[in-house]
Design a protein around this motif. Sequence first.
Motif, mmCIF file in Angstrom:
data_model
loop_
_atom_site.group_PDB
_atom_site.id
_atom_site.type_symbol
_atom_site.label_atom_id
_atom_site.label_comp_id
_atom_site.label_asym_id
_atom_site.label_seq_id
_atom_site.Cartn_x
_atom_site.Cartn_y
_atom_site.Cartn_z
ATOM 1 N N PHE A 45 0.841 -1.202 0.000
ATOM 2 C CA PHE A 45 0.000 0.000 0.000
ATOM 3 C C PHE A 45 0.874 1.250 0.000
ATOM 4 C CE2 PHE A 45 -2.290 3.365 2.248
ATOM 5 C CZ PHE A 45 -3.397 3.488 1.421
ATOM 6 N N TYR A 46 1.923 1.261 0.820
ATOM 7 C CA TYR A 46 2.823 2.418 0.845
ATOM 8 C C TYR A 46 3.523 2.597 -0.494
ATOM 9 C CZ TYR A 46 2.111 2.448 5.898
ATOM 10 O OH TYR A 46 1.558 2.515 7.137
ATOM 11 N N ALA A 47 3.923 1.498 -1.112
ATOM 12 C CA ALA A 47 4.558 1.573 -2.431
ATOM 13 C C ALA A 47 3.572 2.103 -3.471
ATOM 14 C CB ALA A 47 5.093 0.210 -2.840
ATOM 15 N N LEU A 48 2.322 1.619 -3.392
ATOM 16 C CA LEU A 48 1.297 2.075 -4.324
ATOM 17 C C LEU A 48 1.018 3.573 -4.133
ATOM 18 C CD1 LEU A 48 -0.741 1.272 -6.504
ATOM 19 C CD2 LEU A 48 -2.367 0.806 -4.676
ATOM 20 N N CYS A 49 0.952 4.023 -2.876
ATOM 21 C CA CYS A 49 0.746 5.456 -2.609
ATOM 22 C C CYS A 49 1.909 6.287 -3.137
ATOM 23 C CB CYS A 49 0.566 5.696 -1.106
ATOM 24 S SG CYS A 49 -1.034 5.137 -0.492
ATOM 25 N N THR A 50 3.126 5.806 -2.891
ATOM 26 C CA THR A 50 4.304 6.516 -3.392
ATOM 27 C C THR A 50 4.268 6.600 -4.910
ATOM 28 O OG1 THR A 50 5.578 5.724 -1.500
ATOM 29 C CG2 THR A 50 6.828 6.540 -3.397
ATOM 30 N N PHE A 51 3.922 5.476 -5.555
ATOM 31 C CA PHE A 51 3.838 5.466 -7.013
ATOM 32 C C PHE A 51 2.746 6.420 -7.494
ATOM 33 C CE2 PHE A 51 1.925 3.798 -10.919
ATOM 34 C CZ PHE A 51 3.019 3.896 -11.757
ATOM 35 N N ALA A 52 1.578 6.440 -6.813
ATOM 36 C CA ALA A 52 0.473 7.317 -7.217
ATOM 37 C C ALA A 52 0.879 8.787 -7.081
ATOM 38 C CB ALA A 52 -0.770 7.022 -6.380
ATOM 39 N N PHE A 53 1.525 9.140 -5.965
ATOM 40 C CA PHE A 53 1.975 10.533 -5.799
ATOM 41 C C PHE A 53 3.020 10.904 -6.845
ATOM 42 C CE2 PHE A 53 0.500 10.215 -1.250
ATOM 43 C CZ PHE A 53 -0.537 11.116 -1.407
ATOM 44 N N ALA A 54 3.923 9.964 -7.135
ATOM 45 C CA ALA A 54 4.936 10.230 -8.164
ATOM 46 C C ALA A 54 4.271 10.405 -9.529
ATOM 47 C CB ALA A 54 5.966 9.106 -8.202
ATOM 48 N N ALA A 55 3.277 9.572 -9.831
ATOM 49 C CA ALA A 55 2.581 9.677 -11.122
ATOM 50 C C ALA A 55 1.820 10.996 -11.219
ATOM 51 C CB ALA A 55 1.632 8.498 -11.304
ATOM 52 N N ILE A 56 1.174 11.387 -10.135
ATOM 53 C CA ILE A 56 0.443 12.666 -10.142
ATOM 54 C C ILE A 56 1.429 13.818 -10.303
ATOM 55 C CG2 ILE A 56 -0.892 14.238 -8.690
ATOM 56 C CD1 ILE A 56 -2.309 11.726 -7.572
ATOM 57 N N GLY A 57 2.545 13.766 -9.559
ATOM 58 C CA GLY A 57 3.563 14.809 -9.694
ATOM 59 C C GLY A 57 4.124 14.871 -11.104
ATOM 60 N N PHE A 58 4.390 13.701 -11.698
ATOM 61 C CA PHE A 58 4.910 13.654 -13.061
ATOM 62 C C PHE A 58 3.874 14.203 -14.044
ATOM 63 C CE2 PHE A 58 5.786 11.431 -17.090
ATOM 64 C CZ PHE A 58 7.061 11.917 -17.315
ATOM 65 N N GLY A 59 2.593 13.884 -13.798
ATOM 66 C CA GLY A 59 1.529 14.408 -14.662
ATOM 67 C C GLY A 59 1.474 15.922 -14.608
ATOM 68 N N PHE A 60 1.535 16.490 -13.397
ATOM 69 C CA PHE A 60 1.553 17.951 -13.274
ATOM 70 C C PHE A 60 2.798 18.541 -13.937
ATOM 71 C CE2 PHE A 60 -1.385 17.526 -9.522
ATOM 72 C CZ PHE A 60 -2.447 18.154 -10.142
ATOM 73 N N TYR A 61 3.917 17.863 -13.793
ATOM 74 C CA TYR A 61 5.158 18.314 -14.437
ATOM 75 C C TYR A 61 4.989 18.343 -15.948
ATOM 76 C CZ TYR A 61 9.853 17.912 -16.370
ATOM 77 O OH TYR A 61 10.986 18.081 -17.119
ATOM 78 N N ARG A 62 4.429 17.264 -16.514
ATOM 79 C CA ARG A 62 4.239 17.197 -17.966
ATOM 80 C C ARG A 62 3.269 18.288 -18.444
ATOM 81 N NH1 ARG A 62 7.432 15.716 -21.149
ATOM 82 N NH2 ARG A 62 5.845 15.101 -22.626
ATOM 83 N N LEU A 63 2.188 18.520 -17.673
ATOM 84 C CA LEU A 63 1.259 19.592 -18.042
ATOM 85 C C LEU A 63 1.957 20.947 -18.032
ATOM 86 C CD1 LEU A 63 -2.016 18.601 -16.155
ATOM 87 C CD2 LEU A 63 -1.664 18.697 -18.622
ATOM 88 N N ARG A 64 2.775 21.170 -17.034
ATOM 89 C CA ARG A 64 3.504 22.444 -16.925
ATOM 90 C C ARG A 64 4.478 22.607 -18.092
ATOM 91 N NH1 ARG A 64 3.447 27.522 -15.839
ATOM 92 N NH2 ARG A 64 5.355 28.313 -14.943
ATOM 93 N N VAL A 65 5.197 21.541 -18.403
ATOM 94 C CA VAL A 65 6.154 21.596 -19.523
ATOM 95 C C VAL A 65 5.416 21.842 -20.836
ATOM 96 C CG1 VAL A 65 7.759 20.192 -20.888
ATOM 97 C CG2 VAL A 65 7.945 20.232 -18.405
ATOM 98 N N ARG A 66 4.283 21.179 -21.029
ATOM 99 C CA ARG A 66 3.508 21.379 -22.256
ATOM 100 C C ARG A 66 3.029 22.830 -22.349
ATOM 101 N NH1 ARG A 66 -0.799 17.501 -22.115
ATOM 102 N NH2 ARG A 66 0.760 16.018 -22.805
#
Length: 174
Positions: A45-66
Amino acid sequence: AFYTKLPPGDFTFRVASTNGNGHWNEAETAMSFTLKPHFYQTKWFYALCTFAFAAIGFGFYRLRVRGLRRRAFELEAKVAERTSEVEAQKTQLTENNEKLDALNRQMGRANDDMLSVLNQLRLGVAISEKGGAVSFLSQAAQNFLNVIEHEAVGADWTKLLPLTEEEKARIKFV
């Protein structure tokens, strides 16, 4: 019986009982059990949460870069447009300056021609600026007034010409 919230892990309880008459059974029994953690307490569960936060952060990063790339493209287009406008204006200014230079040369030649004609007429001619400073004195006028042109240019015509006050007033009025 009582309830206590226990953390996950292995537990062993020793239980003694009574038959209700107040006598305790001497024989104890042991009960062992394992509590498994809830899903939200697992490493997965902790790994899944970490992955979800990383994916959300990466998504926001990609939106910002775009968004930044789109903005950079828009700015580059505006800069290119403005640069072409500035270059067109520069070309127009260069052409206008060349025309003005040609007109200035033409005016200079016309001025030299006019001064040459005035000198050739053998008339005493004095040209003054608006403030009264002499800007041209013909050769005949120089001979008549007995002055050299560089001494007369810039001098006030009222002091240079030998005229009465009445004549000066009439000339000023005209």
